[in-house]
Design a protein around this motif. Structure first.
Motif, PDB file in Angstrom:
ATOM      1  N   UNK A 119      19.351 -50.633 -37.709  1.00  0.00           N
ATOM      2  CA  UNK A 119      19.443 -51.965 -38.264  1.00  0.00           C
ATOM      3  C   UNK A 119      18.532 -52.774 -37.856  1.00  0.00           C
ATOM      4  N   UNK A 120      19.057 -52.780 -36.768  1.00  0.00           N
ATOM      5  CA  UNK A 120      18.933 -53.830 -35.069  1.00  0.00           C
ATOM      6  C   UNK A 120      17.203 -54.357 -35.310  1.00  0.00           C
ATOM      7  N   UNK A 121      17.287 -52.951 -34.621  1.00  0.00           N
ATOM      8  CA  UNK A 121      15.144 -52.628 -35.568  1.00  0.00           C
ATOM      9  C   UNK A 121      14.875 -53.193 -36.332  1.00  0.00           C
ATOM     10  N   UNK A 122      14.791 -52.499 -37.803  1.00  0.00           N
ATOM     11  CA  UNK A 122      14.670 -53.524 -38.707  1.00  0.00           C
ATOM     12  C   UNK A 122      14.690 -54.244 -39.300  1.00  0.00           C
ATOM     13  N   UNK A 123      15.632 -55.661 -38.690  1.00  0.00           N
ATOM     14  CA  UNK A 123      16.340 -56.625 -38.957  1.00  0.00           C
ATOM     15  C   UNK A 123      15.294 -58.079 -38.404  1.00  0.00           C
ATOM     16  N   UNK A 124      15.676 -57.078 -37.070  1.00  0.00           N
ATOM     17  CA  UNK A 124      14.305 -58.379 -36.388  1.00  0.00           C
ATOM     18  C   UNK A 124      12.689 -58.197 -36.249  1.00  0.00           C
ATOM     19  N   UNK A 125      12.879 -57.170 -37.406  1.00  0.00           N
ATOM     20  CA  UNK A 125      11.360 -57.276 -37.738  1.00  0.00           C
ATOM     21  C   UNK A 125      11.335 -57.317 -39.223  1.00  0.00           C
ATOM     22  N   UNK A 126      11.542 -57.627 -39.849  1.00  0.00           N
ATOM     23  CA  UNK A 126      11.719 -57.927 -41.381  1.00  0.00           C
ATOM     24  C   UNK A 126      10.403 -58.624 -41.743  1.00  0.00           C
ATOM     25  N   UNK A 127       9.939 -59.634 -41.181  1.00  0.00           N
ATOM     26  CA  UNK A 127       8.654 -60.311 -41.662  1.00  0.00           C
ATOM     27  C   UNK A 127       7.145 -59.885 -41.501  1.00  0.00           C
ATOM     28  N   UNK A 128       7.995 -58.134 -40.863  1.00  0.00           N
ATOM     29  CA  UNK A 128       5.956 -57.538 -40.263  1.00  0.00           C
ATOM     30  C   UNK A 128       6.149 -56.951 -41.606  1.00  0.00           C
ATOM     31  N   UNK A 129       7.410 -56.439 -42.942  1.00  0.00           N
ATOM     32  CA  UNK A 129       6.883 -54.905 -43.592  1.00  0.00           C
ATOM     33  C   UNK A 129       7.227 -55.267 -45.219  1.00  0.00           C
ATOM     34  N   UNK A 130       7.438 -54.925 -46.136  1.00  0.00           N
ATOM     35  CA  UNK A 130       7.527 -55.272 -47.140  1.00  0.00           C
ATOM     36  C   UNK A 130       8.610 -54.205 -47.546  1.00  0.00           C
ATOM     37  N   UNK A 131       9.748 -54.582 -48.598  1.00  0.00           N
ATOM     38  CA  UNK A 131      10.118 -53.753 -48.824  1.00  0.00           C
ATOM     39  C   UNK A 131      11.687 -53.247 -48.711  1.00  0.00           C
ATOM     40  N   UNK A 132      12.365 -52.693 -48.915  1.00  0.00           N
ATOM     41  CA  UNK A 132      13.810 -52.898 -48.589  1.00  0.00           C
ATOM     42  C   UNK A 132      14.449 -52.039 -47.975  1.00  0.00           C
ATOM     43  N   UNK A 133      15.950 -51.895 -47.188  1.00  0.00           N
ATOM     44  CA  UNK A 133      16.228 -50.897 -46.013  1.00  0.00           C
ATOM     45  C   UNK A 133      17.577 -50.960 -46.449  1.00  0.00           C
ATOM     46  N   UNK A 134      18.969 -49.821 -46.504  1.00  0.00           N
ATOM     47  CA  UNK A 134      19.425 -49.933 -47.024  1.00  0.00           C
ATOM     48  C   UNK A 134      20.393 -49.310 -45.913  1.00  0.00           C
ATOM     49  N   UNK A 135      20.887 -49.674 -44.690  1.00  0.00           N
ATOM     50  CA  UNK A 135      21.803 -49.015 -43.702  1.00  0.00           C
ATOM     51  C   UNK A 135      22.977 -48.348 -44.475  1.00  0.00           C
ATOM     52  N   UNK A 136      23.359 -47.484 -45.141  1.00  0.00           N
ATOM     53  CA  UNK A 136      25.386 -46.550 -45.393  1.00  0.00           C
ATOM     54  C   UNK A 136      26.005 -46.300 -44.212  1.00  0.00           C
ATOM     55  N   UNK A 137      26.623 -47.069 -43.577  1.00  0.00           N
ATOM     56  CA  UNK A 137      27.952 -46.727 -43.346  1.00  0.00           C
ATOM     57  C   UNK A 137      28.670 -45.460 -43.853  1.00  0.00           C
ATOM     58  N   UNK A 138      29.108 -44.438 -44.018  1.00  0.00           N
ATOM     59  CA  UNK A 138      29.848 -43.781 -44.976  1.00  0.00           C
ATOM     60  C   UNK A 138      31.131 -43.357 -44.746  1.00  0.00           C
ATOM     61  N   UNK A 139      31.937 -43.538 -44.397  1.00  0.00           N
ATOM     62  CA  UNK A 139      33.530 -43.589 -44.597  1.00  0.00           C
ATOM     63  C   UNK A 139      33.521 -41.846 -44.875  1.00  0.00           C
ATOM     64  N   UNK A 140      34.616 -41.037 -44.409  1.00  0.00           N
ATOM     65  CA  UNK A 140      35.445 -40.198 -45.343  1.00  0.00           C
ATOM     66  C   UNK A 140      34.489 -38.598 -45.229  1.00  0.00           C
ATOM     67  N   UNK A 141      33.285 -38.353 -44.796  1.00  0.00           N
ATOM     68  CA  UNK A 141      32.429 -37.022 -45.054  1.00  0.00           C
ATOM     69  C   UNK A 141      32.938 -35.841 -44.136  1.00  0.00           C
ATOM     70  N   UNK A 142      34.250 -35.860 -43.531  1.00  0.00           N
ATOM     71  CA  UNK A 142      35.255 -34.624 -43.493  1.00  0.00           C
ATOM     72  C   UNK A 142      36.185 -34.491 -45.005  1.00  0.00           C
ATOM     73  N   UNK A 143      36.353 -35.564 -45.772  1.00  0.00           N
ATOM     74  CA  UNK A 143      37.008 -35.142 -47.023  1.00  0.00           C
ATOM     75  C   UNK A 143      35.957 -35.264 -48.178  1.00  0.00           C
ATOM     76  N   UNK A 144      37.000 -34.253 -49.456  1.00  0.00           N
ATOM     77  CA  UNK A 144      35.826 -34.358 -50.444  1.00  0.00           C
ATOM     78  C   UNK A 144      35.653 -35.782 -51.096  1.00  0.00           C
TER      79      UNK A 144
END
Length: 401
Positions: A119-144
């Motif tokens: 996220x840090x790298x992409x955010x600080x280079x955002x002027x150089x590319x097109x589109x969107x990146x969504x970084x998802x920090x997901x809880x509970x992977x070890x649960x159902x």
């Protein structure tokens, strides 16, 4: 669209040191599934410190949308899981868990640090590319159902995500290598509870009773036959019973037994067939002995099935970053499960392994109380993800990502 080179995604020493500091903090303060409140606050504080906007998803999830300033382009999601396991740590690390009975024994602390660096790298280079990146920090992977819960909360929408990336640290590959698998990467994992009802009585007069334990023994044997004879032998299937409870005394015929286990499959049709077979076989066996069986079958994680185009993009990008010899094509899927499969059901996705095995050191598997990895893997993971995203975004208009 900007033109990028491999040198553009190098992780500077100060950022690498910060990401290692983040990983060690997360490791020291692990939290179980859906209890990641301090973890949420810490991730948020890192993002705030970097000036990166984010939004809360549910109680402990986070989504970060990074929008390229070169115009419209593909929308790529990247998932990292943030929860820990109910395991007592035995690594002896100076930053070992300070929460008794809770440990990051599956590398999720590393996944989180890698995604923060991405996220840090992409955010600080955002002027150089097109589109969107969504970084998802997901809880509970070890649960159902945790990934599906985030999907239900709209994490793939507003605007719609076109493709997803996910990774998992892997002790069975050499440090710094990438494991790539086309098609199925992990199995589904469904839970079942079998309740067998018989008729209690005295062990001296078994003919007047219906022995639930004897029925459970037949069921247990039949489940192994179901795997070996009921399914295509080249199609991986696992049926495991991990818990059996029944009986009250040595001279009493048990009137009730409860069996609990999991069923795993790689192919979607096999998964559906396995469910119906298991229920039918168990009910029929119990009835044939004069008893009754009730099966509670809960569908859990779906299999993770990689999209061919996304997989090729990751494979090519990883080879450019690490060298062709550092990318290993995995021959077989893992019969383990990951709820990333819920994302892969909805959008074209790619899930890869990032090797952390070190020659001359013991290999401790995931979920082991001595599982650990060298922190130098974190900037490597960042580079692979950032380069894959940037090169894919560059080619997005042509590939239809």
């Amino acid at each position: 669209m900007g033109t990028f080179t491999v040198a553009d995604v190098e992780v500077k020493p100060d950022l690498a040191a910060r990401l290692i500091e983040i990983r060690r903090h997360l490791h020291r303060y692990p939290e179980l599934s859906f209890q990641e409140f301090q973890t949420f606050e810490y991730i948020a504080s890192c993002l705030k410190g970097w000036g990166i906007p984010y939004r809360q998803v549910g109680e402990t999830g986070i989504a970060v949308d990074i929008i390229g300033e070169k115009g419209e382009g593909p929308h790529i999601g990247i998932r990292a899981d943030i929860d820990a396991l109910p395991i007592e740590e035995k690594t002896g690390l100076p930053y070992a868990s300070c929460h008794p009975g809770v440990m990051h024994a599956c590398g999720h602390d590393g996944h989180t640090a890698i995604l923060l660096g991405t996220a840090y790298q992409l955010y600080h280079r955002r002027k150089e590319w097109a589109g969107r990146v969504r970084c998802i920090f997901q809880p509970g992977e070890e649960a159902d159902g945790a990934a599906q819960r985030m999907i239900d909360q709209g994490v793939l929408e507003h605007p719609r995500i076109d493709g997803m990336l996910g990774l998992h640290l892997w002790p069975h590959l050499p440090h710094g290598t990438v494991g790539v698998k086309y098609g199925a990467v992990t199995a589904s994992c469904d839970d079942f509870v079998i309740e067998i009802e018989g008729k209690g009585g005295h062990s001296a007069r078994p003919h007047q009773s219906v022995d639930a334990i004897a029925i459970s023994a037949q069921v247990l044997q039949a489940l192994s036959v179901l795997v070996t004879k009921g399914n295509n032998p080249v199609d991986p299937v696992v049926v495991h019973v991990g818990k059996i409870q029944g009986g009250t005394a040595s001279n009493v015929v048990a009137d009730r037994v409860v069996m609990e286990g999991t069923a795993r499959a790689v192919a979607l049709e096999t998964r559906r067939k396995l469910k119906s077979q298991l229920i039918q076989w168990v009910e029929s066996i119990a009835a044939s002995f004069g008893g009754k069986a009730t099966v509670q079958y809960t569908e859990g994680h779906p299999p993770v099935i990689n999209d061919e185009r996304m997989t090729r993009a990751l494979e090519e990008s990883a080879a450019e970053i690490l060298g062709p010899g550092s990318v290993r094509l995995l021959k077989e899927p893992s019969m383990g499960a990951d709820d990333f499969g819920a994302f892969a059901e909805k959008v074209p996705s790619m899930y890869f392994r990032l090797g952390v095995g070190q020659e001359g050191r013991p290999v401790y598997d995931l979920h082991h109380p001595q599982f650990q990895f060298d922190d130098s893997i974190i900037p490597i993971g960042v580079k692979v993800l950032v380069w894959t995203v940037l090169s894919r975004l560059q080619k997005g208009a042509e590939t239809g990502c």
